[in-house]
Enzyme design. Structure first.
Site, mmCIF file in Angstrom:
data_model
loop_
_atom_site.group_PDB
_atom_site.id
_atom_site.type_symbol
_atom_site.label_atom_id
_atom_site.label_comp_id
_atom_site.label_asym_id
_atom_site.label_seq_id
_atom_site.Cartn_x
_atom_site.Cartn_y
_atom_site.Cartn_z
ATOM 1 C CG HIS A 75 11.913 50.648 64.093
ATOM 2 N ND1 HIS A 75 11.856 50.208 65.396
ATOM 3 C CD2 HIS A 75 10.669 50.486 63.594
ATOM 4 C CE1 HIS A 75 10.616 49.807 65.673
ATOM 5 N NE2 HIS A 75 9.870 49.956 64.583
ATOM 6 C CG ASP A 77 14.138 52.897 67.399
ATOM 7 O OD1 ASP A 77 13.876 52.382 66.304
ATOM 8 O OD2 ASP A 77 13.524 53.887 67.854
ATOM 9 C CG ASP A 108 7.135 47.761 66.808
ATOM 10 O OD1 ASP A 108 7.756 48.082 65.776
ATOM 11 O OD2 ASP A 108 6.484 48.574 67.479
ATOM 12 C CD GLU A 142 8.620 53.574 64.060
ATOM 13 O OE1 GLU A 142 7.552 53.841 63.503
ATOM 14 O OE2 GLU A 142 8.665 53.031 65.183
ATOM 15 C CD GLU A 143 8.790 51.841 68.459
ATOM 16 O OE1 GLU A 143 7.870 52.661 68.651
ATOM 17 O OE2 GLU A 143 8.600 50.677 68.080
ATOM 18 C CD GLU A 171 6.631 49.788 62.274
ATOM 19 O OE1 GLU A 171 6.102 49.153 63.199
ATOM 20 O OE2 GLU A 171 7.675 50.454 62.422
HETATM 21 ZN ZN LIG Z 1 7.741 49.663 64.777
#
Ligand SMILES: [Zn+2]
Length: 390
Positions: A75, A77, A108, A142-143, A171
């Site tokens: 991701h 985002d 992340d 994702e977040e 991740e």
């Molecule tokens: Zn993540």
């Protein structure tokens, strides 16, 4: 002529400078799309919508059309920066200090996205006629609520013949050192709300009332001290946490008619949603047999437990990590959920990425050495994947 590896540092800096706090795209997907399409990837921008949630942009990019097909899921985002003044270096400036790149998403997970993109670009340059395919499933959700992201991209991939044979989610799986941990599954989560009902009455005449509080207390005591299972080779025993015990009774001289408890179970694959409901049924039946009362409950399904059994694919990734770090990574199923929970319905999936010490924190940062080592590990994985017969 040997190509020098693509430098992931400017790539990560460019990505951090795209302010892509969920659900904003911030230019991050466009940047990746440009990079990958320059190197032969066919790119699709996928915008998904659902009532009551923001529209989300996603990217699917694929090089080659045959099998085996390795997918990197990630991701772009990021979570909000929090209080910007508290950052030593601004959260979207990607400044380098003392060997670290600072910025929201450094670990992340723009760091892994940059590292895998660099590795894939190098592979594409070195092997223009790839036997098999390599793809990117990059979401912008994702977040956030995770409704218009990976779930829907996977459905689209299925409809369009893009389901991979194996998937790596980037991740940040490493705990203390890069490569110490690969995640091969996650525990499941199921929540319960249990209500015990009796009869209201005066506290001075308890025999004329039916107090649900001691009944519910008995149940809460039973389920908190009972063992759910012993876990197994890859999972710790399932756990139960009582999160609320509510009577909502302001009067000291009134026996209430109702008491409500809430609890959450994190479970290994030794259990599933149905087996846990049955387990709760049995405990309620025992307490009801002892103390009576009217009982009801509802359950809220979180994620199911899953595991990608260790085998050729997991072994290949473990070897790639060990060859770079000299340390055999631990296979873990701990921690919260990730988008791997959606991918597992389609193909074997594992999670491997950098350390997670600063994720979602002020001063999130990644060491340049760690970023480059992550890229090298991904390169080793890609090379081994396309020369192995899995
Ligand atoms: Zn993540």
């Amino acid at each position: 002529m040997k190509n020098t590896p693509t430098d992931p540092v400017p790539l990560l800096q460019d990505l951090i400078r795209c302010k892509s706090v969920t659900p904003a795209e911030g230019g991050a997907l466009t940047y990746l799309e440009d990079l990958l399409s320059t190197h032969g990837f066919t790119c699709q921008r996928l915008i998904f919508k659902a009532e009551g949630t923001p529209d989300v942009e996603n990217l699917f990019a694929r090089l080659g059309s045959g099998a085996p097909h390795l997918c990197f899921a990630g991701h772009t985002d990021v979570v909000p920066e929090g209080i910007e003044e508290n950052w030593t270096h601004p959260p979207f400036a990607a400044e380098i200090r003392d060997g670290f790149i600072y910025g929201r998403g450094a670990c992340d997970m723009k760091g892994s996205v940059a590292a895998f993109a660099a590795a894939a670009v190098d592979f594409a340059r070195a092997s223009p006629k790839i036997k098999g395919s390599i793809s990117f499933l990059i979401t912008g959700d994702e977040e956030g609520p995770a409704i218009n992201g990976t779930v829907k991209v996977l459905e689209w991939m299925k409809e369009n013949g893009h389901i991979p044979d194996h998937c790596i989610v980037g991740e940040p799986s490493s705990a203390d050192k890069l490569g110490d941990t690969i995640k091969i599954g996650r525990r499941g989560s199921l929540s319960f709300i249990v209500t015990a009902e009796g009869k209201q009455g005066h506290a001075a005449y308890p025999h004329k009332a039916d107090n649900p509080v001691p009944k519910l207390a008995r149940l809460v005591d039973r389920i908190s001290s009972a063992k759910l299972d012993d876990g197994n080779d890859h999972f710790d025993p399932s756990t139960l946490a009582v999160t609320s015990f509510d009577v909502g009774n302001p009067a000291g001289n009134v026996i209430p008619s109702r008491a409500v408890a809430k609890f959450n179970i994190r479970f290994s694959p030794e259990h599933n949603f149905d087996s846990l409901r049955l387990w709760v049924d049995q405990h309620i039946a025992i307490v009801k047999g002892e103390l009576g009362g009217n009982w009801s409950y509802s359950s809220i399904e979180g994620a199911d437990a899953f595991i990608t059994e260790p085998g050729a694919f997991v072994g290949l990734v473990q070897d790639a990590v060990e060859n770079e770090t000299g340390m055999l990574p631990k296979l873990s199923t701990s921690g919260g959920t990730s988008d791997a929970r959606f991918v597992k319905d389609y193909c074997p999936v594992l999670e491997f990425g950098p350390t997670n010490a600063t994720i979602h924190q002020t001063d999130e940062r990644i060491a340049i050495d760690e970023l480059k080592a992550t890229q090298t590990i991904y390169s080793r994985i890609i090379a081994a994947y396309f020369s192995a017969e899995l």
